[in-house]
Design a protein around this motif. Structure first.
Motif, mmCIF file in Angstrom:
data_model
loop_
_atom_site.group_PDB
_atom_site.id
_atom_site.type_symbol
_atom_site.label_atom_id
_atom_site.label_comp_id
_atom_site.label_asym_id
_atom_site.label_seq_id
_atom_site.Cartn_x
_atom_site.Cartn_y
_atom_site.Cartn_z
ATOM 1 N N GLN A 103 -17.257 11.519 -0.085
ATOM 2 C CA GLN A 103 -16.991 9.929 -0.340
ATOM 3 C C GLN A 103 -15.450 9.886 -0.737
ATOM 4 O OE1 GLN A 103 -18.477 7.236 0.994
ATOM 5 N NE2 GLN A 103 -17.047 6.136 0.049
ATOM 6 N N GLU A 104 -15.073 10.601 -1.750
ATOM 7 C CA GLU A 104 -13.956 10.388 -2.640
ATOM 8 C C GLU A 104 -12.748 10.664 -1.447
ATOM 9 O OE1 GLU A 104 -14.114 13.399 -5.715
ATOM 10 O OE2 GLU A 104 -14.646 11.858 -7.092
ATOM 11 N N ALA A 105 -13.077 11.733 -0.534
ATOM 12 C CA ALA A 105 -12.145 11.799 0.521
ATOM 13 C C ALA A 105 -11.898 10.804 1.487
ATOM 14 C CB ALA A 105 -12.202 13.355 1.608
ATOM 15 N N TRP A 106 -12.945 9.979 1.682
ATOM 16 C CA TRP A 106 -12.641 8.837 2.484
ATOM 17 C C TRP A 106 -11.814 7.814 1.651
ATOM 18 C CZ3 TRP A 106 -13.065 8.321 7.456
ATOM 19 C CH2 TRP A 106 -14.052 9.151 8.057
ATOM 20 N N GLN A 107 -12.123 7.627 0.509
ATOM 21 C CA GLN A 107 -11.496 6.651 -0.294
ATOM 22 C C GLN A 107 -9.934 6.987 -0.483
ATOM 23 O OE1 GLN A 107 -13.420 6.676 -3.990
ATOM 24 N NE2 GLN A 107 -15.078 5.702 -3.235
ATOM 25 N N LEU A 108 -9.592 8.228 -0.443
ATOM 26 C CA LEU A 108 -8.302 8.473 -0.397
ATOM 27 C C LEU A 108 -7.477 8.370 1.040
ATOM 28 C CD1 LEU A 108 -5.787 9.908 -1.612
ATOM 29 C CD2 LEU A 108 -6.759 12.191 -0.934
ATOM 30 N N LEU A 109 -8.422 8.761 1.990
ATOM 31 C CA LEU A 109 -7.957 8.684 3.411
ATOM 32 C C LEU A 109 -7.543 6.944 3.621
ATOM 33 C CD1 LEU A 109 -7.178 9.536 6.482
ATOM 34 C CD2 LEU A 109 -9.765 9.357 6.833
ATOM 35 N N MET A 110 -8.506 6.222 3.274
ATOM 36 C CA MET A 110 -8.492 4.946 3.536
ATOM 37 C C MET A 110 -7.163 4.287 2.783
ATOM 38 S SD MET A 110 -10.405 4.554 5.957
ATOM 39 C CE MET A 110 -10.068 2.708 6.150
ATOM 40 N N SER A 111 -7.118 4.753 1.460
ATOM 41 C CA SER A 111 -5.784 4.199 0.720
ATOM 42 C C SER A 111 -4.698 4.730 1.168
ATOM 43 C CB SER A 111 -6.379 4.762 -0.721
ATOM 44 O OG SER A 111 -5.060 4.344 -1.744
ATOM 45 N N TYR A 139 -6.937 7.095 12.027
ATOM 46 C CA TYR A 139 -7.347 7.956 13.048
ATOM 47 C C TYR A 139 -6.453 9.220 13.366
ATOM 48 C CZ TYR A 139 -8.569 9.304 17.921
ATOM 49 O OH TYR A 139 -8.987 9.909 19.179
ATOM 50 N N GLN A 140 -5.039 8.909 13.163
ATOM 51 C CA GLN A 140 -4.192 9.872 13.500
ATOM 52 C C GLN A 140 -4.211 10.919 12.212
ATOM 53 O OE1 GLN A 140 -0.285 7.811 13.895
ATOM 54 N NE2 GLN A 140 -0.149 8.959 15.674
ATOM 55 N N THR A 141 -4.728 10.358 11.238
ATOM 56 C CA THR A 141 -4.726 11.515 10.193
ATOM 57 C C THR A 141 -5.957 12.398 10.301
ATOM 58 O OG1 THR A 141 -3.731 10.053 8.385
ATOM 59 C CG2 THR A 141 -5.028 11.821 7.685
ATOM 60 N N GLU A 168 -14.369 -3.477 5.684
ATOM 61 C CA GLU A 168 -13.796 -2.077 5.499
ATOM 62 C C GLU A 168 -14.946 -1.291 5.948
ATOM 63 O OE1 GLU A 168 -11.069 -0.609 4.968
ATOM 64 O OE2 GLU A 168 -10.290 -2.660 5.492
ATOM 65 N N GLN A 169 -16.302 -1.596 5.906
ATOM 66 C CA GLN A 169 -17.517 -0.939 6.039
ATOM 67 C C GLN A 169 -17.510 -0.483 7.635
ATOM 68 O OE1 GLN A 169 -21.163 -2.419 5.031
ATOM 69 N NE2 GLN A 169 -22.264 -0.657 5.448
ATOM 70 N N GLN A 170 -17.233 -1.250 8.353
ATOM 71 C CA GLN A 170 -16.990 -1.165 9.703
ATOM 72 C C GLN A 170 -16.084 -0.182 10.256
ATOM 73 O OE1 GLN A 170 -16.944 -4.960 11.713
ATOM 74 N NE2 GLN A 170 -19.002 -5.406 11.541
ATOM 75 N N THR A 179 -3.810 5.589 4.157
ATOM 76 C CA THR A 179 -3.321 4.866 5.425
ATOM 77 C C THR A 179 -3.291 3.594 5.437
ATOM 78 O OG1 THR A 179 -5.762 4.895 6.246
ATOM 79 C CG2 THR A 179 -4.167 6.964 7.008
ATOM 80 N N GLU A 180 -3.553 2.950 4.115
ATOM 81 C CA GLU A 180 -3.341 1.289 3.824
ATOM 82 C C GLU A 180 -4.517 0.410 4.890
ATOM 83 O OE1 GLU A 180 0.479 -0.376 3.800
ATOM 84 O OE2 GLU A 180 1.407 1.647 3.396
ATOM 85 N N HIS A 181 -5.621 1.358 4.897
ATOM 86 C CA HIS A 181 -6.767 0.485 5.784
ATOM 87 C C HIS A 181 -6.300 0.254 7.387
ATOM 88 C CE1 HIS A 181 -9.194 0.552 2.026
ATOM 89 N NE2 HIS A 181 -7.996 0.081 1.545
ATOM 90 N N HIS A 182 -5.333 1.168 7.555
ATOM 91 C CA HIS A 182 -4.993 0.871 9.049
ATOM 92 C C HIS A 182 -5.650 1.790 9.826
ATOM 93 C CE1 HIS A 182 -2.083 1.033 12.390
ATOM 94 N NE2 HIS A 182 -1.853 -0.197 12.009
ATOM 95 N N LEU A 183 -6.311 1.204 11.010
ATOM 96 C CA LEU A 183 -7.170 2.213 11.817
ATOM 97 C C LEU A 183 -6.644 3.176 12.431
ATOM 98 C CD1 LEU A 183 -10.144 2.472 12.805
ATOM 99 C CD2 LEU A 183 -9.623 0.613 14.736
ATOM 100 N N LEU A 184 -5.462 2.861 13.270
ATOM 101 C CA LEU A 184 -4.854 3.674 13.854
ATOM 102 C C LEU A 184 -4.214 4.862 13.230
ATOM 103 C CD1 LEU A 184 -3.722 5.025 16.701
ATOM 104 C CD2 LEU A 184 -1.787 3.202 16.468
#
Length: 363
Positions: free
Chosen positions: A167-175, A185-187, A147-149, A177-182
């Protein structure tokens, strides 16, 4: 030289990056391959390269690659070839590729050859065909291992969009989008339209003054980035009722053709990048074809939560039905690039419905 994508990508974003020579990018994440091409393309254009694509349909296709590198136009300084397909070169071609790479290192020519392949295991990397790329060229591992990469790459893309997330915004974004890269990125792409109007000519004055800026210090494209905290992101996610290509993927795999039409229609209406839609369709099509060939879903990186959807999709298809998919995806790519007159969205809808099990045309 061998690098991971996270090591190589920032270097290629620098103005002084060197792109001549032999390049091999291997991995099962098409978005990384596209980002790599996008990073190299400005260098090719700045140096007046003739950019062409060649698909390896057999081992003999390598002769077309070598022939193309040897035929330079009077109007172009060099050639940049993007090669796709997994047919390995034979002994004679391996020797030619080695000479090509050594001559590029010596400055004899400035041609560039980028070969995009699926992920190569350790056994493949010890094969003779791999040696010219590893010893005299550049090998880039386009796979994400943690996940770090993933977040590091998305932070680079955020900088490109003119955004800086807490950092909190990143955590929300990854959650979210279910840690889905595409999907992540779209978000980010949508957030840039909401909060970074310097990238959006149609942005309103209210948006332009809505948030404060912070300086970019990591080599991003923009000198001033918009800082977003978790409240900004929550508001944007709640107000964003648009479909994403992640929703399209679920609808296609579930065989919900009516929902596929609805999502494609809205993606078109909201000017979703056609390249992102094609990436989503091509990734699902490729994984279904691999599953039909007997490959293990976990080995393909398919989440356990989505394996049922993929199995459901496989039951609707057969190898005979999927044999035309690569040609259809190629036509989609041509339409997006304006190489054929058929509308890109029309072909994308056809491909999405094919995957969902609804065929518009019977061969």
């Amino acid at each position: 030289m061998q690098d991971t994508f996270i090591q190589a990508y920032p270097k290629l974003l620098q103005p002084a990056a060197t792109v001549a020579g032999l390049w091999l990018a291997h991995g099962d994440e098409p978005l990384l391959s596209q980002w790599l091409i996008d990073a190299m393309r400005p260098h090719w254009r700045a140096q007046n390269y003739a950019i062409k694509r060649i698909e390896l349909v057999s081992v003999k296709s390598w002769q077309d690659v070598l022939s193309e590198l040897g035929s330079q136009s009077l109007f172009d300084d060099a050639s940049a070839l993007i090669v796709t397909g997994n047919h390995k070169p034979d002994k004679a071609v391996i020797a030619a590729l080695e000479r090509f790479a050594i001559e590029a290192q010596a400055g004899t020519h400035s041609h560039s050859l980028l070969w995009l392949t699926p992920k190569q295991d350790k056994r493949s990397q010890s094969s003779k065909w791999f040696a010219p790329f590893a010893q005299y060229g550049h090998v880039i591992d386009c796979n994400l291992y943690n996940e770090q990469q993933r977040q590091q790459l998305l932070q680079i893309q955020a900088q490109q969009f003119g955004l800086t997330l807490s950092q909190e915004a990143w955590q929300l974004l990854m959650s979210h989008t279910e840690h889905h890269l595409l999907s992540a990125y779209q978000t980010l792409w949508r957030l840039s339209y909401l909060f970074a109007p310097q990238l959006t000519p149609a942005a309103t004055p209210h948006q332009q003054s809505a948030h404060h800026s912070t300086s970019s210090t990591d080599g991003g494209t923009h000198t001033d980035n918009v800082a977003l905290d978790i409240d900004d992101l929550q508001a944007a996610l709640v107000s964003d009722a648009q479909f994403s290509v992640f929703d399209l993927s679920d609808a296609m795999l579930a065989g919900n053709s009516a929902q596929v039409v609805k999502i494609i229609t809205q993606l078109k209406a909201t000017d979703e990048p056609t390249t992102l839609v094609l990436w989503a369709i091509s990734k699902d099509m490729r994984q279904i074809m691999q599953l039909l060939d007997g490959q293990d879903p976990q080995a393909l990186g398919i989440w356990r939560s989505k394996q049922g959807l993929y199995q459901q999709a496989c039951r609707r298809q057969s190898k005979a039905q999927t044999v035309q998919w690569p040609a259809l995806l190629y036509r989609c790519d041509q339409a997006i690039k304006g190489l054929i007159r058929q509308p890109a969205w029309e072909l994308l809808l056809q491909a999405a419905l094919e995957l969902s099990g609804k065929r518009l045309f019977i061969a």
